[in-house]
Write an enzyme that holds these catalytic residues in place. Structure first.
Site, PDB file in Angstrom:
ATOM      1  N   PHE A 297      29.400  50.567  35.706  1.00 29.66           N
ATOM      2  CA  PHE A 297      28.637  50.025  34.465  1.00 29.66           C
ATOM      3  C   PHE A 297      28.599  51.093  33.354  1.00 29.66           C
ATOM      4  CE2 PHE A 297      26.821  48.946  38.504  1.00 29.66           C
ATOM      5  CZ  PHE A 297      27.261  47.890  38.886  1.00 29.66           C
TER       6      PHE A 297
ATOM      7  N   GLY B 110      34.317  46.321  40.910  1.00 26.09           N
ATOM      8  CA  GLY B 110      33.420  45.238  41.338  1.00 26.09           C
ATOM      9  C   GLY B 110      33.706  44.090  40.528  1.00 26.09           C
TER      10      GLY B 110
ATOM     11  N   ARG C 200      39.164  31.218  28.186  1.00 26.14           N
ATOM     12  CA  ARG C 200      39.581  30.566  29.409  1.00 26.14           C
ATOM     13  C   ARG C 200      39.180  31.440  30.523  1.00 26.14           C
ATOM     14  NH1 ARG C 200      45.659  28.493  30.668  1.00 26.14           N
ATOM     15  NH2 ARG C 200      45.258  27.398  32.522  1.00 26.14           N
TER      16      ARG C 200
ATOM     17  N   ASN D 218      39.012  33.553  36.918  1.00 22.50           N
ATOM     18  CA  ASN D 218      38.702  33.375  38.322  1.00 22.50           C
ATOM     19  C   ASN D 218      37.260  33.053  37.990  1.00 22.50           C
ATOM     20  OD1 ASN D 218      37.889  33.306  40.897  1.00 22.50           O
ATOM     21  ND2 ASN D 218      38.551  35.332  41.261  1.00 22.50           N
TER      22      ASN D 218
ATOM     23  N   GLN E 200      29.949  37.831  37.642  1.00 19.33           N
ATOM     24  CA  GLN E 200      30.007  38.833  36.460  1.00 19.33           C
ATOM     25  C   GLN E 200      28.746  38.394  35.584  1.00 19.33           C
ATOM     26  OE1 GLN E 200      32.498  41.708  35.009  1.00 19.33           O
ATOM     27  NE2 GLN E 200      31.408  42.055  36.974  1.00 19.33           N
TER      28      GLN E 200
ATOM     29  N   GLY F 113      32.415  40.823  31.406  1.00 17.60           N
ATOM     30  CA  GLY F 113      31.525  41.826  32.267  1.00 17.60           C
ATOM     31  C   GLY F 113      30.273  42.071  31.782  1.00 17.60           C
ATOM     32  N   GLU F 114      30.252  42.392  30.302  1.00 18.94           N
ATOM     33  CA  GLU F 114      29.059  42.719  29.786  1.00 18.94           C
ATOM     34  C   GLU F 114      28.167  41.692  29.210  1.00 18.94           C
ATOM     35  OE1 GLU F 114      30.062  47.046  28.379  1.00 18.94           O
ATOM     36  OE2 GLU F 114      32.092  45.871  28.669  1.00 18.94           O
TER      37      GLU F 114
END
Ligand code: FES
Ligand code: FES
Lengths: 736, 205
Positions: free
Chosen positions: A238, A468, A626, A629, A636, A702-703
């Site tokens: 993070f 992760g 796109r 996964n 996420q 992720g963020e």
């Protein structure tokens, strides 16, 4: 025909090792003749060490080394990167919790016990700690990101004049405290040298393996090639593992002196100060709009804490207020306040999360002031080009995020009037906010190696990190996609500087940056395969033109023959062929603006008698290009939203002004969300490829979820209670 | 807690050697004021072996005999003596749940359990949950529901979840959330952990 795994729900390829306890994190590596280190940290906020008696520690059972300013390890600082001091190299105390000594012993318990015997005395100075009172300094700003900007429509004299000319003005000031990543794995390192001390192996969690190795090398004064860093499993990051801290260099320097491997694991309380945190920040937003809610002026001023030791400057406006809404007049100024506090670093959506909390709360206040629905208000101010620059987005479907979110969440049931929904003891409210996060690729070249093996399997390797995020699975998926082979036949590797330098696991850039490099490496490996096919005397295609051969779905075809790559390699007696290729952004990087977008919708219940706020429903719809996964993106986004809920309701580390002491230094005092704090979270993505960014059209995710989610919670709390809380976290006492 | 905060400055009998000078000259004076710190080999007093406590414990079905310092936690013993590093240390003070193991079938925090207290007991760690290659249903469900990201909290989550199901306390999502709240997941996989437990407990029944 092999079905591409891209976009499907793919289980993590390392899931099995993680659920069986066989995944090795940094503190889990064994070593023979291992010694254990433990740190001692300062208990004053500013000043210098007067005396430090290490006798008792040296004489304690099992102790093999005590390092202190009297017996330092010769570490150097890296100018401009990370903290601008080298621990043990002088007696100055720059913040409370600074490293002042390290004990090495035969066992971890002996090291810890001996560290407790070290008792320094200090010459104290009052630490400078007040964000409100210390002088403000203009931020320097990273290249291409000016710390301040002013855009004015023709004939407008100043931002104040633009605001004064607006029908409706909202002005609001916000406070967000210091926040900590609190990755579950405390920072840890095992440092092991070869016998003549020319090669160092570090096992240490890192988001950028090569940068971490380089940073350690410079601090140790050894060539970068002398350091190998191994970090296949990282127990969360993070942002807290972006730059190397001093744990690895200290352990490595001690290992060199003691001639044996050294493991250093930070105690949880040490992680709070030895490792950086997110700056505390005060922000003021001014919005000027017409009675119909159309923005005429946006002003965003921030004062973020900046430690004298470094290192990270917070810029909360640049990717929020500067880009989110259409406005003819725009002003932002991101200032710093220098304090004697532990180092700062990036933390999940480092600028954007605090920036969006302020902006998106102010937008909710504008919705109240104009009587316009918050979603409608945002649509009326929808930006199709970046204010001031006129740049277009590579791909932007934020309007659809709003539309889909409104439907999925059931937004139409919301009543604008606060306190109008009551359920027994509970006031029920709904709020929303926008999410935005840069969708860039790293400007530097990213390398990937693809190896085709004679058993029809392939290996995709790149020294990126999987903290992760699912990076290891992403490599396998994109490799299988590119090669047209089943996922089970692709192995992936990362987290080792012996592999080609890959994308940093920062800024939600790893996937977008890696995809083109995988594609390039697949093409290069296939070209190698074809070269073997047309040159090897044992190949059925020997002497053919390369152009006569085509590769598809794991097979070479040409001249009426088809053969899998494994079969060809077996036939010619080669175990494998491989190629490494690099990719980096082209001119499109400056021709477009790249962002991911989203819309959060939140329902809260606030207890009428105790003020306790509970998040009861959450819907987030995102536009992240796109999806590679589905499972990883869902995780996420949900994880990001929960971070935002933590910011909104729980996370706080008050700084004691007299002493520079952070009040919270453990996981009970620094509260992060637990399972009972979190409802089911509904996440949906639009899946519109961003074909400008890369061939797959994939942006990072992720963020994004962390941006705006705290504002959505706060706005829902306002809708429930009629109370607007502009200082995070929104705890029950503030609602009584 | 920082150990130096509790250090007793005035311990009788300890001869204090001031290794650092005071006053304004401190920063430059340091290298000159080394009074043997780190330079000499200190006499190492070994922990008297008479002070060690012999324990017999069954770990993951295998009998183990080990002599432990009475102050040592079960967590450190598992990780450092028995090389079972699947059990994680997230806080070392009972606040995060990463160190959860089973003692006689009950979930406990191994960082708050002294190793000496598990004499004659059965300890199960994450390494002992699968049957050979066959994963425990909880492990399988965590993979399928993506109840993990970085995986660091995962051994503790899974041990805690299995314990909770055996306690008979996984009857609703709210009950699962409440009784899994001693296990922090900073990656914030909570909704998927609930999904996984709901799935697994059906198979476990
Ligand atoms: S390590 Fe035991 S509860 Fe955190
Ligand atoms: S999976 Fe990372 S802390 Fe839970």
């Amino acid at each position: 025909m092999t079905v591409s795994p891209v976009g499907r729900d793919i289980d993590r390829v390392d899931g099995r090792s993680k659920v069986t306890g066989t995944a090795r994190y940094s503190a889990d590596y064994p070593a023979s003749n291992l010694a254990h280190a433990y740190l001692v940290t300062s208990t004053i906020g500013r000043g210098s060490i007067r005396t430090m008696d290490t006798t008792a520690a040296q004489n304690a059972p099992g102790v093999v080394g005590v390092y202190s300013p009297a017996n330092p390890l010769g570490l150097r600082l890296v100018p401009g990167i990370g903290e601008q001091y080298a621990p043990l190299e002088d007696t100055q105390i720059r913040f409370r919790g600074q490293i002042i000594a390290m004990v090495v012993a035969e066992s971890s318990r002996q090291a810890r016990d001996a560290a407790g015997l070290i008792s320094p005395t200090y010459d104290e100075q009052p630490p400078r700690t007040s964000l409100a009172d210390e002088p403000r300094v203009p931020a320097a700003g990273p290249p291409g990101h000016p710390p301040s900007a002013l855009v004015l429509a023709p004939g407008v004299a100043s931002i104040e004049a633009a605001l004064a000319a607006s029908d409706v003005v909202v002005e609001a000031s916000f406070h967000q405290p210091m926040q900590h990543a609190v990755a579950m794995e405390p920072h840890a390192v095992l440092a092991e040298w070869n016998s003549d001390h020319t090669q160092l192996t570090l096992y240490s969690g890192a988001q950028l393996p090569h940068t971490a190795a380089l940073g350690a090398a410079i601090r140790l004064g050894v060539p970068p090639t002398a350091v190998r860093l191994i970090t296949p499993y990282v127990g969360g990051a993070f942002g807290s593992r972006v730059i190397p801290w001093y744990d690895a260099p200290l352990a490595a320097a001690a290992a060199r002196q003691l001639n044996r491997p050294v493991r250093l694991v930070l105690a949880r309380e040490q992680v709070f100060t030895v490792v950086g945190h997110r700056s505390a920040v005060n922000q003021t937003i001014k919005l000027g709009a017409s009675r119909g809610g159309v923005l005429n002026a946006v002003s965003h001023v921030s004062d973020a804490s900046m430690p004298f030791v470094g290192y990270r400057q917070m810029q909360p406006a640049v990717d929020t207020s500067a880009v989110l809404y259409k406005t003819p007049n725009l002003h932002f100024d991101q200032r710093h306040v220098m304090l004697d506090v532990p180092p700062t670093c990036a933390m999940r959506a480092p600028n954007e999360a605090p920036g969006a909390f302020a902006l998106e709360t102010a937008m909710d206040e504008l919705a109240v002031a104009t009587g316009i629905d918050p979603v409608e208000l945002r649509q009326r101010n929808y930006a199709t080009v970046v204010p001031g620059t006129g740049l277009r987005w590579s791909s932007k479907h934020l309007d659809d995020c709003y539309r889909v979110g409104v439907r999925r969440f059931g937004w139409s049931a919301r009543r604008a009037e606060p306190r109008s929904r009551v359920d027994g003891q509970w006031l029920v409210g709904m709020g929303m906010a926008t999410a935005i996060y840069p969708g860039n690729r790293i400007p530097d070249p990213v390398q990937v190696r693809v190896r085709l093996r004679d058993d029809d399997t392939a290996v995709v390797s790149s020294a990126t990190a999987d903290t992760g995020t699912g990076g290891l699975t992403m490599l396998a998926i994109t490799g299988a996609h590119g090669l047209g082979v089943p996922l089970r036949r692709v192995k992936s590797e990362l987290g080792d500087t012996n592999l080609p330098p890959g994308a940093p696991a920062v800024g939600s850039m790893a996937t977008a940056s890696t995809v083109p490099a995988v594609e390039a490496a697949v093409n290069a490996a296939v070209a190698e395969l074809i070269k073997v096919a047309v040159t090897d005397p044992r190949s059925p295609w020997q002497g053919a033109n390369s152009e006569d051969l085509t590769y598809e779905n794991g097979h070479l075809r040409g001249r009426g023959i088809s053969m899998s790559f494994g079969r060809l390699l077996t036939t010619v007696g080669r175990p494998s062929v491989e190629a490494t290729a690099a990719a980096q952004p082209g001119p499109e990087a400056t021709q477009y603006e790249f962002h991911s977008f989203g819309a959060h919708f939140c329902e809260v219940r606030v207890n009428r008698y105790t003020g306790e706020p509970r998040v009861t429903r959450f819907t987030t719809v995102v536009d992240v290009g796109r999806v590679v996964n589905a499972q990883a993106v869902r995780s996420q986004i949900v994880g990001g939203v929960i971070f935002g809920i933590g910011h909104a309701l729980l996370e706080d580390n008050p700084l004691e002004l007299d002493t520079g002491r952070l009040a919270a230094s453990n996981m009970a005092d620094y509260m992060v969300p637990v399972n009972a704090d979190i409802p089911a979270i509904d996440v949906h993505w639009l899946d519109r490829p961003d074909s400008v960014l890369n061939s797959l059209g994939a942006r990072g995710a992720g963020e994004l979820g962390t941006v705006g989610s705290a504002a959505a919670v706060g706005n829902a709390i306002y809708n429930a209670t009629g109370t607007r809380i502009r200082s995070l976290p929104i705890t029950l006492d503030k609602l009584l | 807690m920082n150990p130096s905060e509790n250090a007793d400055d005035s311990r009788p009998g300890v001869s204090r050697r001031s290794v650092l000078g005071g006053g304004a000259a401190v920063a430059v004076a340091v290298p000159l004021l080394v009074t043997g710190a780190g330079a000499e080999a200190a006499p190492v007093a070994e922990v008297a072996s008479a002070d060690l406590v012999p324990i017999k414990v069954e770990v993951n079905g295998k009998p183990v005999s080990v002599r432990v310092d009475p102050r040592t936690t079960l967590l450190d013993t598992l990780r450092e003596e028995l090389e079972l590093t699947g059990t994680k240390k997230g806080c070392d003070r009972g606040q995060c749940g990463a160190c959860t193991v089973h003692v006689d079938g009950r979930r406990v925090l191994s960082c708050l359990t002294l190793a000496a207290t598990v004499d004659e007991r059965e300890v199960t760690t994450i390494e002992g949950l699968a049957r050979g290659d066959r994963l425990h249903p909880m492990q399988q469900a965590f993979i399928e529901r993506d109840g993990l990201q970085c995986g660091f909290c995962t051994p503790g989550q899974i041990m805690s979840a299995v314990g909770m199901v055996h306690e008979g306390h996984a009857n609703s999502d709210d009950e699962i959330r409440e009784r899994m709240s001693g296990n922090i997941c900073r990656c914030s996989c909570y909704p998927f952990i609930v999904d996984a437990i709901r799935d697994a407990q059906k198979v476990m029944r």
